[in-house]
Scaffold this motif. Structure first.
Motif, PDB file in Angstrom:
ATOM      1  N   ASP A 200       0.972  -1.040  -0.010  1.00  0.00           N
ATOM      2  CA  ASP A 200       0.027  -0.087  -0.043  1.00  0.00           C
ATOM      3  C   ASP A 200       0.817   1.365  -0.097  1.00  0.00           C
ATOM      4  N   LYS A 201       2.050   1.316  -0.883  1.00  0.00           N
ATOM      5  CA  LYS A 201       2.799   2.429  -1.014  1.00  0.00           C
ATOM      6  C   LYS A 201       3.391   2.273  -2.578  1.00  0.00           C
ATOM      7  N   TYR A 202       4.287   3.374  -2.999  1.00  0.00           N
ATOM      8  CA  TYR A 202       4.890   3.338  -3.964  1.00  0.00           C
ATOM      9  C   TYR A 202       6.067   2.180  -3.759  1.00  0.00           C
ATOM     10  N   ILE A 203       6.118   1.388  -4.682  1.00  0.00           N
ATOM     11  CA  ILE A 203       7.215   0.539  -4.905  1.00  0.00           C
ATOM     12  C   ILE A 203       8.032   0.232  -6.420  1.00  0.00           C
ATOM     13  N   ASN A 204       9.155  -0.087  -6.283  1.00  0.00           N
ATOM     14  CA  ASN A 204       9.551  -0.196  -7.797  1.00  0.00           C
ATOM     15  C   ASN A 204       9.597  -1.698  -8.329  1.00  0.00           C
TER      16      ASN A 204
ATOM     17  N   THR B  66       8.775 -10.097 -17.457  1.00  0.00           N
ATOM     18  CA  THR B  66       7.671 -10.565 -16.606  1.00  0.00           C
ATOM     19  C   THR B  66       6.971  -9.337 -15.889  1.00  0.00           C
ATOM     20  N   ILE B  67       7.731  -8.791 -15.099  1.00  0.00           N
ATOM     21  CA  ILE B  67       7.284  -7.802 -13.927  1.00  0.00           C
ATOM     22  C   ILE B  67       6.863  -6.518 -14.695  1.00  0.00           C
ATOM     23  N   TYR B  68       7.445  -6.171 -15.854  1.00  0.00           N
ATOM     24  CA  TYR B  68       7.185  -4.942 -16.426  1.00  0.00           C
ATOM     25  C   TYR B  68       6.047  -5.039 -17.443  1.00  0.00           C
ATOM     26  N   ARG B  69       5.915  -6.268 -18.116  1.00  0.00           N
ATOM     27  CA  ARG B  69       4.725  -6.489 -18.886  1.00  0.00           C
ATOM     28  C   ARG B  69       3.414  -6.437 -18.134  1.00  0.00           C
ATOM     29  N   ASN B  70       3.504  -7.086 -16.998  1.00  0.00           N
ATOM     30  CA  ASN B  70       2.380  -6.906 -15.979  1.00  0.00           C
ATOM     31  C   ASN B  70       1.913  -5.765 -15.364  1.00  0.00           C
ATOM     32  N   LEU B  71       3.213  -4.896 -15.106  1.00  0.00           N
ATOM     33  CA  LEU B  71       2.875  -3.559 -14.652  1.00  0.00           C
ATOM     34  C   LEU B  71       2.205  -2.479 -15.642  1.00  0.00           C
ATOM     35  N   HIS B  72       2.628  -2.874 -16.777  1.00  0.00           N
ATOM     36  CA  HIS B  72       2.111  -1.943 -18.118  1.00  0.00           C
ATOM     37  C   HIS B  72       0.696  -2.351 -18.251  1.00  0.00           C
ATOM     38  N   LEU B  73       0.306  -3.859 -18.098  1.00  0.00           N
ATOM     39  CA  LEU B  73      -1.112  -4.317 -18.093  1.00  0.00           C
ATOM     40  C   LEU B  73      -1.788  -3.561 -16.917  1.00  0.00           C
ATOM     41  N   PHE B  74      -1.422  -3.819 -15.688  1.00  0.00           N
ATOM     42  CA  PHE B  74      -1.943  -3.339 -14.469  1.00  0.00           C
ATOM     43  C   PHE B  74      -2.242  -1.691 -14.469  1.00  0.00           C
ATOM     44  N   LYS B  75      -1.315  -1.113 -15.045  1.00  0.00           N
ATOM     45  CA  LYS B  75      -1.531   0.438 -15.251  1.00  0.00           C
ATOM     46  C   LYS B  75      -2.541   0.749 -16.389  1.00  0.00           C
ATOM     47  N   SER B  76      -2.427   0.204 -17.403  1.00  0.00           N
ATOM     48  CA  SER B  76      -3.428   0.206 -18.480  1.00  0.00           C
ATOM     49  C   SER B  76      -4.826   0.052 -17.985  1.00  0.00           C
ATOM     50  N   LEU B  77      -5.047  -0.881 -17.231  1.00  0.00           N
ATOM     51  CA  LEU B  77      -6.416  -1.293 -16.577  1.00  0.00           C
ATOM     52  C   LEU B  77      -6.839  -0.205 -15.393  1.00  0.00           C
ATOM     53  N   GLY B  78      -5.756   0.529 -14.899  1.00  0.00           N
ATOM     54  CA  GLY B  78      -6.225   1.343 -13.678  1.00  0.00           C
ATOM     55  C   GLY B  78      -6.147   0.330 -12.417  1.00  0.00           C
ATOM     56  N   ILE B  79      -5.301  -0.609 -12.583  1.00  0.00           N
ATOM     57  CA  ILE B  79      -5.336  -1.410 -11.197  1.00  0.00           C
ATOM     58  C   ILE B  79      -4.305  -0.601 -10.397  1.00  0.00           C
ATOM     59  N   VAL B  80      -3.116  -0.148 -11.168  1.00  0.00           N
ATOM     60  CA  VAL B  80      -1.982   0.507 -10.404  1.00  0.00           C
ATOM     61  C   VAL B  80      -1.866   2.120 -10.700  1.00  0.00           C
ATOM     62  N   GLU B  81      -1.222   2.849 -10.092  1.00  0.00           N
ATOM     63  CA  GLU B  81      -0.691   4.023 -10.242  1.00  0.00           C
ATOM     64  C   GLU B  81       0.515   3.962 -10.372  1.00  0.00           C
ATOM     65  N   GLY B  82       1.248   5.126 -11.155  1.00  0.00           N
ATOM     66  CA  GLY B  82       2.513   4.903 -11.381  1.00  0.00           C
ATOM     67  C   GLY B  82       3.051   6.710 -11.125  1.00  0.00           C
ATOM     68  N   THR B  83       4.083   6.695 -10.644  1.00  0.00           N
ATOM     69  CA  THR B  83       4.856   7.872 -10.694  1.00  0.00           C
ATOM     70  C   THR B  83       6.289   7.667 -10.671  1.00  0.00           C
ATOM     71  N   GLU B  84       7.047   8.982 -11.059  1.00  0.00           N
ATOM     72  CA  GLU B  84       8.368   8.661 -11.287  1.00  0.00           C
ATOM     73  C   GLU B  84       9.105   9.360  -9.997  1.00  0.00           C
ATOM     74  N   MET B  85       9.949   8.950  -9.373  1.00  0.00           N
ATOM     75  CA  MET B  85      10.826   9.331  -8.179  1.00  0.00           C
ATOM     76  C   MET B  85      12.253   8.700  -8.487  1.00  0.00           C
ATOM     77  N   ASP B  86      12.992   9.872  -8.191  1.00  0.00           N
ATOM     78  CA  ASP B  86      14.718   9.504  -8.196  1.00  0.00           C
ATOM     79  C   ASP B  86      15.048   8.813  -9.641  1.00  0.00           C
ATOM     80  N   GLY B  87      14.391   9.239 -10.501  1.00  0.00           N
ATOM     81  CA  GLY B  87      14.598   8.882 -11.969  1.00  0.00           C
ATOM     82  C   GLY B  87      14.128   7.400 -12.265  1.00  0.00           C
ATOM     83  N   GLU B  88      13.174   6.775 -11.429  1.00  0.00           N
ATOM     84  CA  GLU B  88      12.871   5.367 -11.648  1.00  0.00           C
ATOM     85  C   GLU B  88      11.121   5.470 -11.531  1.00  0.00           C
ATOM     86  N   MET B  89      10.648   4.572 -12.355  1.00  0.00           N
ATOM     87  CA  MET B  89       9.119   4.540 -11.913  1.00  0.00           C
ATOM     88  C   MET B  89       8.943   3.571 -10.612  1.00  0.00           C
TER      89      MET B  89
END
Length: 137
Positions: free
Chosen positions: A32-36, A55-78
Motif C-alpha cells: 500500500d505504498k509506491y514500490i519499484n 515479466t514484471i514490467y509486462r504485468n505492470l504495464h497491463l495493470f497500469k493500462s487497466l487502472g489497477i496500479v498508479e505510477g509515478t517517477e521518483m529518483d529517475g525510476e518508475m
C-alpha cells in the motif's frame, strides 16, 4: 483496491488470470505504498525463482493500462502502487520510504480560475517530501 477487485478487472478485459499476477497484486495490496519493479521481483523470487524483469514490467504495464496500479517517477525510476478507487483525492509521497498519505483537498477549481480558456480533462496532484517516520530515523 483489493486483490479480488483487480483480478475481476483483469478477467473482465479478457486477460488471463495467473498465480503470478495474483502474487504481484497481493504485494501491492500488502505494501500500500509506491514500490519499484526490483522490489516486486525480489518479493516474487521466493515463489518464482528467476522471474524476469520482462515479466514484471509486462504485468505492470497491463495493470497500469487497466487502472489497477498508479505510477509515478521518483529518483529517475518508475514506482507503482495499488490504485485508490474510494473517492477523488491526491497523495503526499515520502521520497525516502515511498509511503503515501491521502490529501482530501483538491485545488482543481483554483487551477481552472487561472486557466479559463483551456479544457482540463483529468488531473493528478502529488506532493513529495519526507514522512514523519523517516524524519525521526
Amino acid at each position: 483496491m483489493k486483490t479480488e477487485e483487480a483480478i475481476n478487472i483483469i478477467k473482465e478485459h479478457g486477460h488471463k488470470y495467473t498465480n503470478k499476477r495474483r502474487e504481484m497484486l497481493d504485494i501491492f495490496v500488502a505494501e500500500d505504498k509506491y514500490i519499484n519493479a526490483k522490489h516486486i521481483q525480489q518479493s516474487m523470487d521466493k515463489n518464482y525463482p528467476g522471474i524476469s524483469f520482462d515479466t514484471i514490467y509486462r504485468n505492470l504495464h497491463l495493470f497500469k493500462s487497466l487502472g489497477i496500479v498508479e505510477g509515478t517517477e521518483m529518483d529517475g525510476e518508475m514506482k507503482f502502487r495499488i490504485a485508490c478507487k474510494d473517492h477523488h483525492h491526491h497523495h503526499f509521497i515520502c521520497e525516502s520510504c515511498g509511503d503515501t498519505k491521502v490529501i482530501d483537498f483538491c485545488p482543481i477549481e483554483e487551477v481552472k480560475k487561472y486557466l479559463p480558456e483551456v479544457a482540463i480533462h483529468t488531473h493528478k496532484l502529488e506532493v513529495y517530501g519526507v514522512c514523519e517516520s523517516c524524519q525521526q530515523a
